[in-house]
Scaffold this motif. Structure first.
Motif, PDB file in Angstrom:
ATOM      1  N   GLU A  17      -9.904   4.315  -8.642  1.00 43.00           N
ATOM      2  CA  GLU A  17      -8.837   3.624  -7.940  1.00 43.00           C
ATOM      3  C   GLU A  17      -8.158   4.541  -6.928  1.00 43.00           C
ATOM      4  OE1 GLU A  17      -6.280   1.542 -10.645  1.00 43.00           O
ATOM      5  OE2 GLU A  17      -4.773   1.285  -9.094  1.00 43.00           O
ATOM      6  N   VAL A  48       0.854  -1.196   0.000  1.00 44.99           N
ATOM      7  CA  VAL A  48       0.000   0.000   0.000  1.00 44.99           C
ATOM      8  C   VAL A  48       0.890   1.247   0.000  1.00 44.99           C
ATOM      9  CG1 VAL A  48      -1.706   1.337   1.293  1.00 44.99           C
ATOM     10  CG2 VAL A  48      -1.946  -1.147   1.131  1.00 44.99           C
ATOM     11  N   GLU A  73     -10.282   4.597  -3.851  1.00 43.24           N
ATOM     12  CA  GLU A  73     -10.148   3.308  -3.152  1.00 43.24           C
ATOM     13  C   GLU A  73      -8.786   3.219  -2.467  1.00 43.24           C
ATOM     14  OE1 GLU A  73     -10.451  -0.142  -5.706  1.00 43.24           O
ATOM     15  OE2 GLU A  73     -10.058  -1.468  -4.015  1.00 43.24           O
ATOM     16  N   ARG A  74      -7.771   3.738  -3.138  1.00 42.39           N
ATOM     17  CA  ARG A  74      -6.426   3.717  -2.550  1.00 42.39           C
ATOM     18  C   ARG A  74      -6.381   4.533  -1.266  1.00 42.39           C
ATOM     19  NH1 ARG A  74      -1.441   6.451  -5.691  1.00 42.39           N
ATOM     20  NH2 ARG A  74      -2.671   8.277  -5.222  1.00 42.39           N
ATOM     21  N   ALA A 106      -8.087   2.577   1.463  1.00 41.84           N
ATOM     22  CA  ALA A 106      -7.227   1.469   1.888  1.00 41.84           C
ATOM     23  C   ALA A 106      -6.060   2.001   2.710  1.00 41.84           C
ATOM     24  CB  ALA A 106      -6.706   0.706   0.669  1.00 41.84           C
TER      25      ALA A 106
END
Lengths: 100, 170
Positions: free
Chosen positions: B126, B112, B129-130, B133
Motif C-alpha cells: 500500500e 491523498v 501504491e500510495r 498515487a
C-alpha cells in the motif's frame, strides 16, 4: 460504541462498495470506548478476496464516500493484507468491534 | 493604481503557493530521475528518504495552502461572501466559476494528502501504491495551480480594465 447507527451503517456501506460485499469491517480505537470523548474514527477493513488489489485507491474511494456522509472528520482506515503482521492489525482484531 | 486589500492578500498567497509548486516540481523531477521501484521503497537510502520527505512536505503544503488560503482569497477578491460556506461549498463555488475543473477531484486530492498524515504504518504494497498515487496527484495539483495563476492574471486585468470602482481616476 460512540457512533450512531446511521454512522456505523455508512461506514459498512462505504466499505462494501469499495472493498466488496464480503469485506470484513471492524471499528476500533477511542470510538469503541464509551468512557472516552470525541476522537478519530478508526476502521480496519479486510478486503473481500475479489477486491484485494489496489488497497490505496480503494481506501481513497472509501474515504471520499465517508466524507460526503459524515463530513470532514478524521477517519483512519487500515487495510489488512494477507498474512499481515502489523501490530495495529492485531490491536484492531483484539479490541475492535466487528460490523456485520 | 490602487489595489484592494483582497487583491493584495491574493497576490501574497499566490506567491506562497507558487513557491511550494516550484519546489514540488523539482522534487518530482528528481524522483523521476531516481525511478524508485517497490523494492527500493522498503529500504530507502538517506538521499531517497530526504527526497520523499521533501516531496511529501511540499505536496502537503501546496494542497493545504491552496485549499485553506488561496481558494478563499480568490473568492473574496471576486466579492464572494465566503463566511457561511463550508470548505466543500467553496470548492463547488470555484467549480461553478470555472476555476476548478472538478470539485470532486479536489476532494480526492485532499484525501491523498491526508494519507501522508496517517497515524498507522501502511503495508509495503500500500505504501508503494500510495507513492505512485501521490505522484499522479502532485502533477494534477501543479496543473490546477497553473490554472489558478492564469485565471488570477485574467481576473486582475478585468478589474483594472473594466471596473472603474477599483481604479482611481488618473
Amino acid at each position: 460504541m460512540r457512533l450512531t447507527t446511521d454512522q456505523i451503517q455508512a461506514i459498512r456501506a462505504a466499505a462494501s462498495s469499495t472493498f466488496g460485499d464480503k469485506a470484513a469491517v471492524w471499528l476500533f480505537g477511542s470510538r469503541v470506548d464509551d468512557a472516552k470523548k470525541g476522537g478519530d474514527i478508526d476502521v480496519l477493513v479486510r478486503p473481500a478476496p475479489t477486491a484485494d488489489d489496489e488497497p490505496f485507491a480503494r481506501k481513497i474511494r472509501m474515504l471520499i464516500l465517508l466524507e460526503r456522509v459524515l463530513g470532514a472528520r478524521k477517519i483512519d482506515v487500515v487495510v489488512e493484507q494477507a498474512n499481515d503482521l502489523r501490530p495495529i492489525v492485531a490491536v484492531a482484531h483484539a479490541t475492535g468491534i466487528q460490523i456485520p | 493604481m490602487s489595489i484592494s486589500p483582497e487583491q493584495l492578500a491574493l497576490q501574497h498567497i499566490q506567491a506562497v503557493c507558487q513557491g511550494h509548486a516550484d519546489a514540488l516540481s523539482e522534487a518530482l523531477q528528481d524522483m523521476q530521475l531516481r525511478a524508485l521501484g517497490a523494492d527500493d521503497y522498503t529500504h530507502l537510502n538517506k538521499d531517497d528518504r530526504r527526497l520523499l520527505d521533501q516531496f511529501a512536505y511540499r505536496y502537503t503544503r501546496l494542497q493545504d495552502d491552496m485549499g485553506a488560503r488561496l481558494m478563499p482569497s480568490v473568492l473574496k477578491a471576486m466579492g464572494e461572501d465566503i463566511a457561511p460556506m463550508s470548505a466543500i461549498d467553496r470548492f463547488a463555488r470555484l467549480e461553478q466559476l470555472g476555476w476548478l475543473d472538478s470539485a470532486d477531484n479536489w476532494l480526492a486530492l485532499r484525501q491523498v494528502r491526508n494519507q501522508f498524515a496517517h497515524d498507522y504504518p501502511d503495508s509495503p504494497t500500500e505504501r508503494f501504491e500510495r507513492l505512485q498515487a501521490a505522484v499522479q496527484a502532485a502533477r494534477q495539483l501543479l496543473t490546477i495551480m497553473a490554472q489558478f495563476q492564469r485565471k488570477a492574471i485574467g481576473a486582475e486585468n478585468r478589474v483594472r480594465g473594466n471596473d472603474g470602482s477599483h481604479s482611481p481616476p488618473t
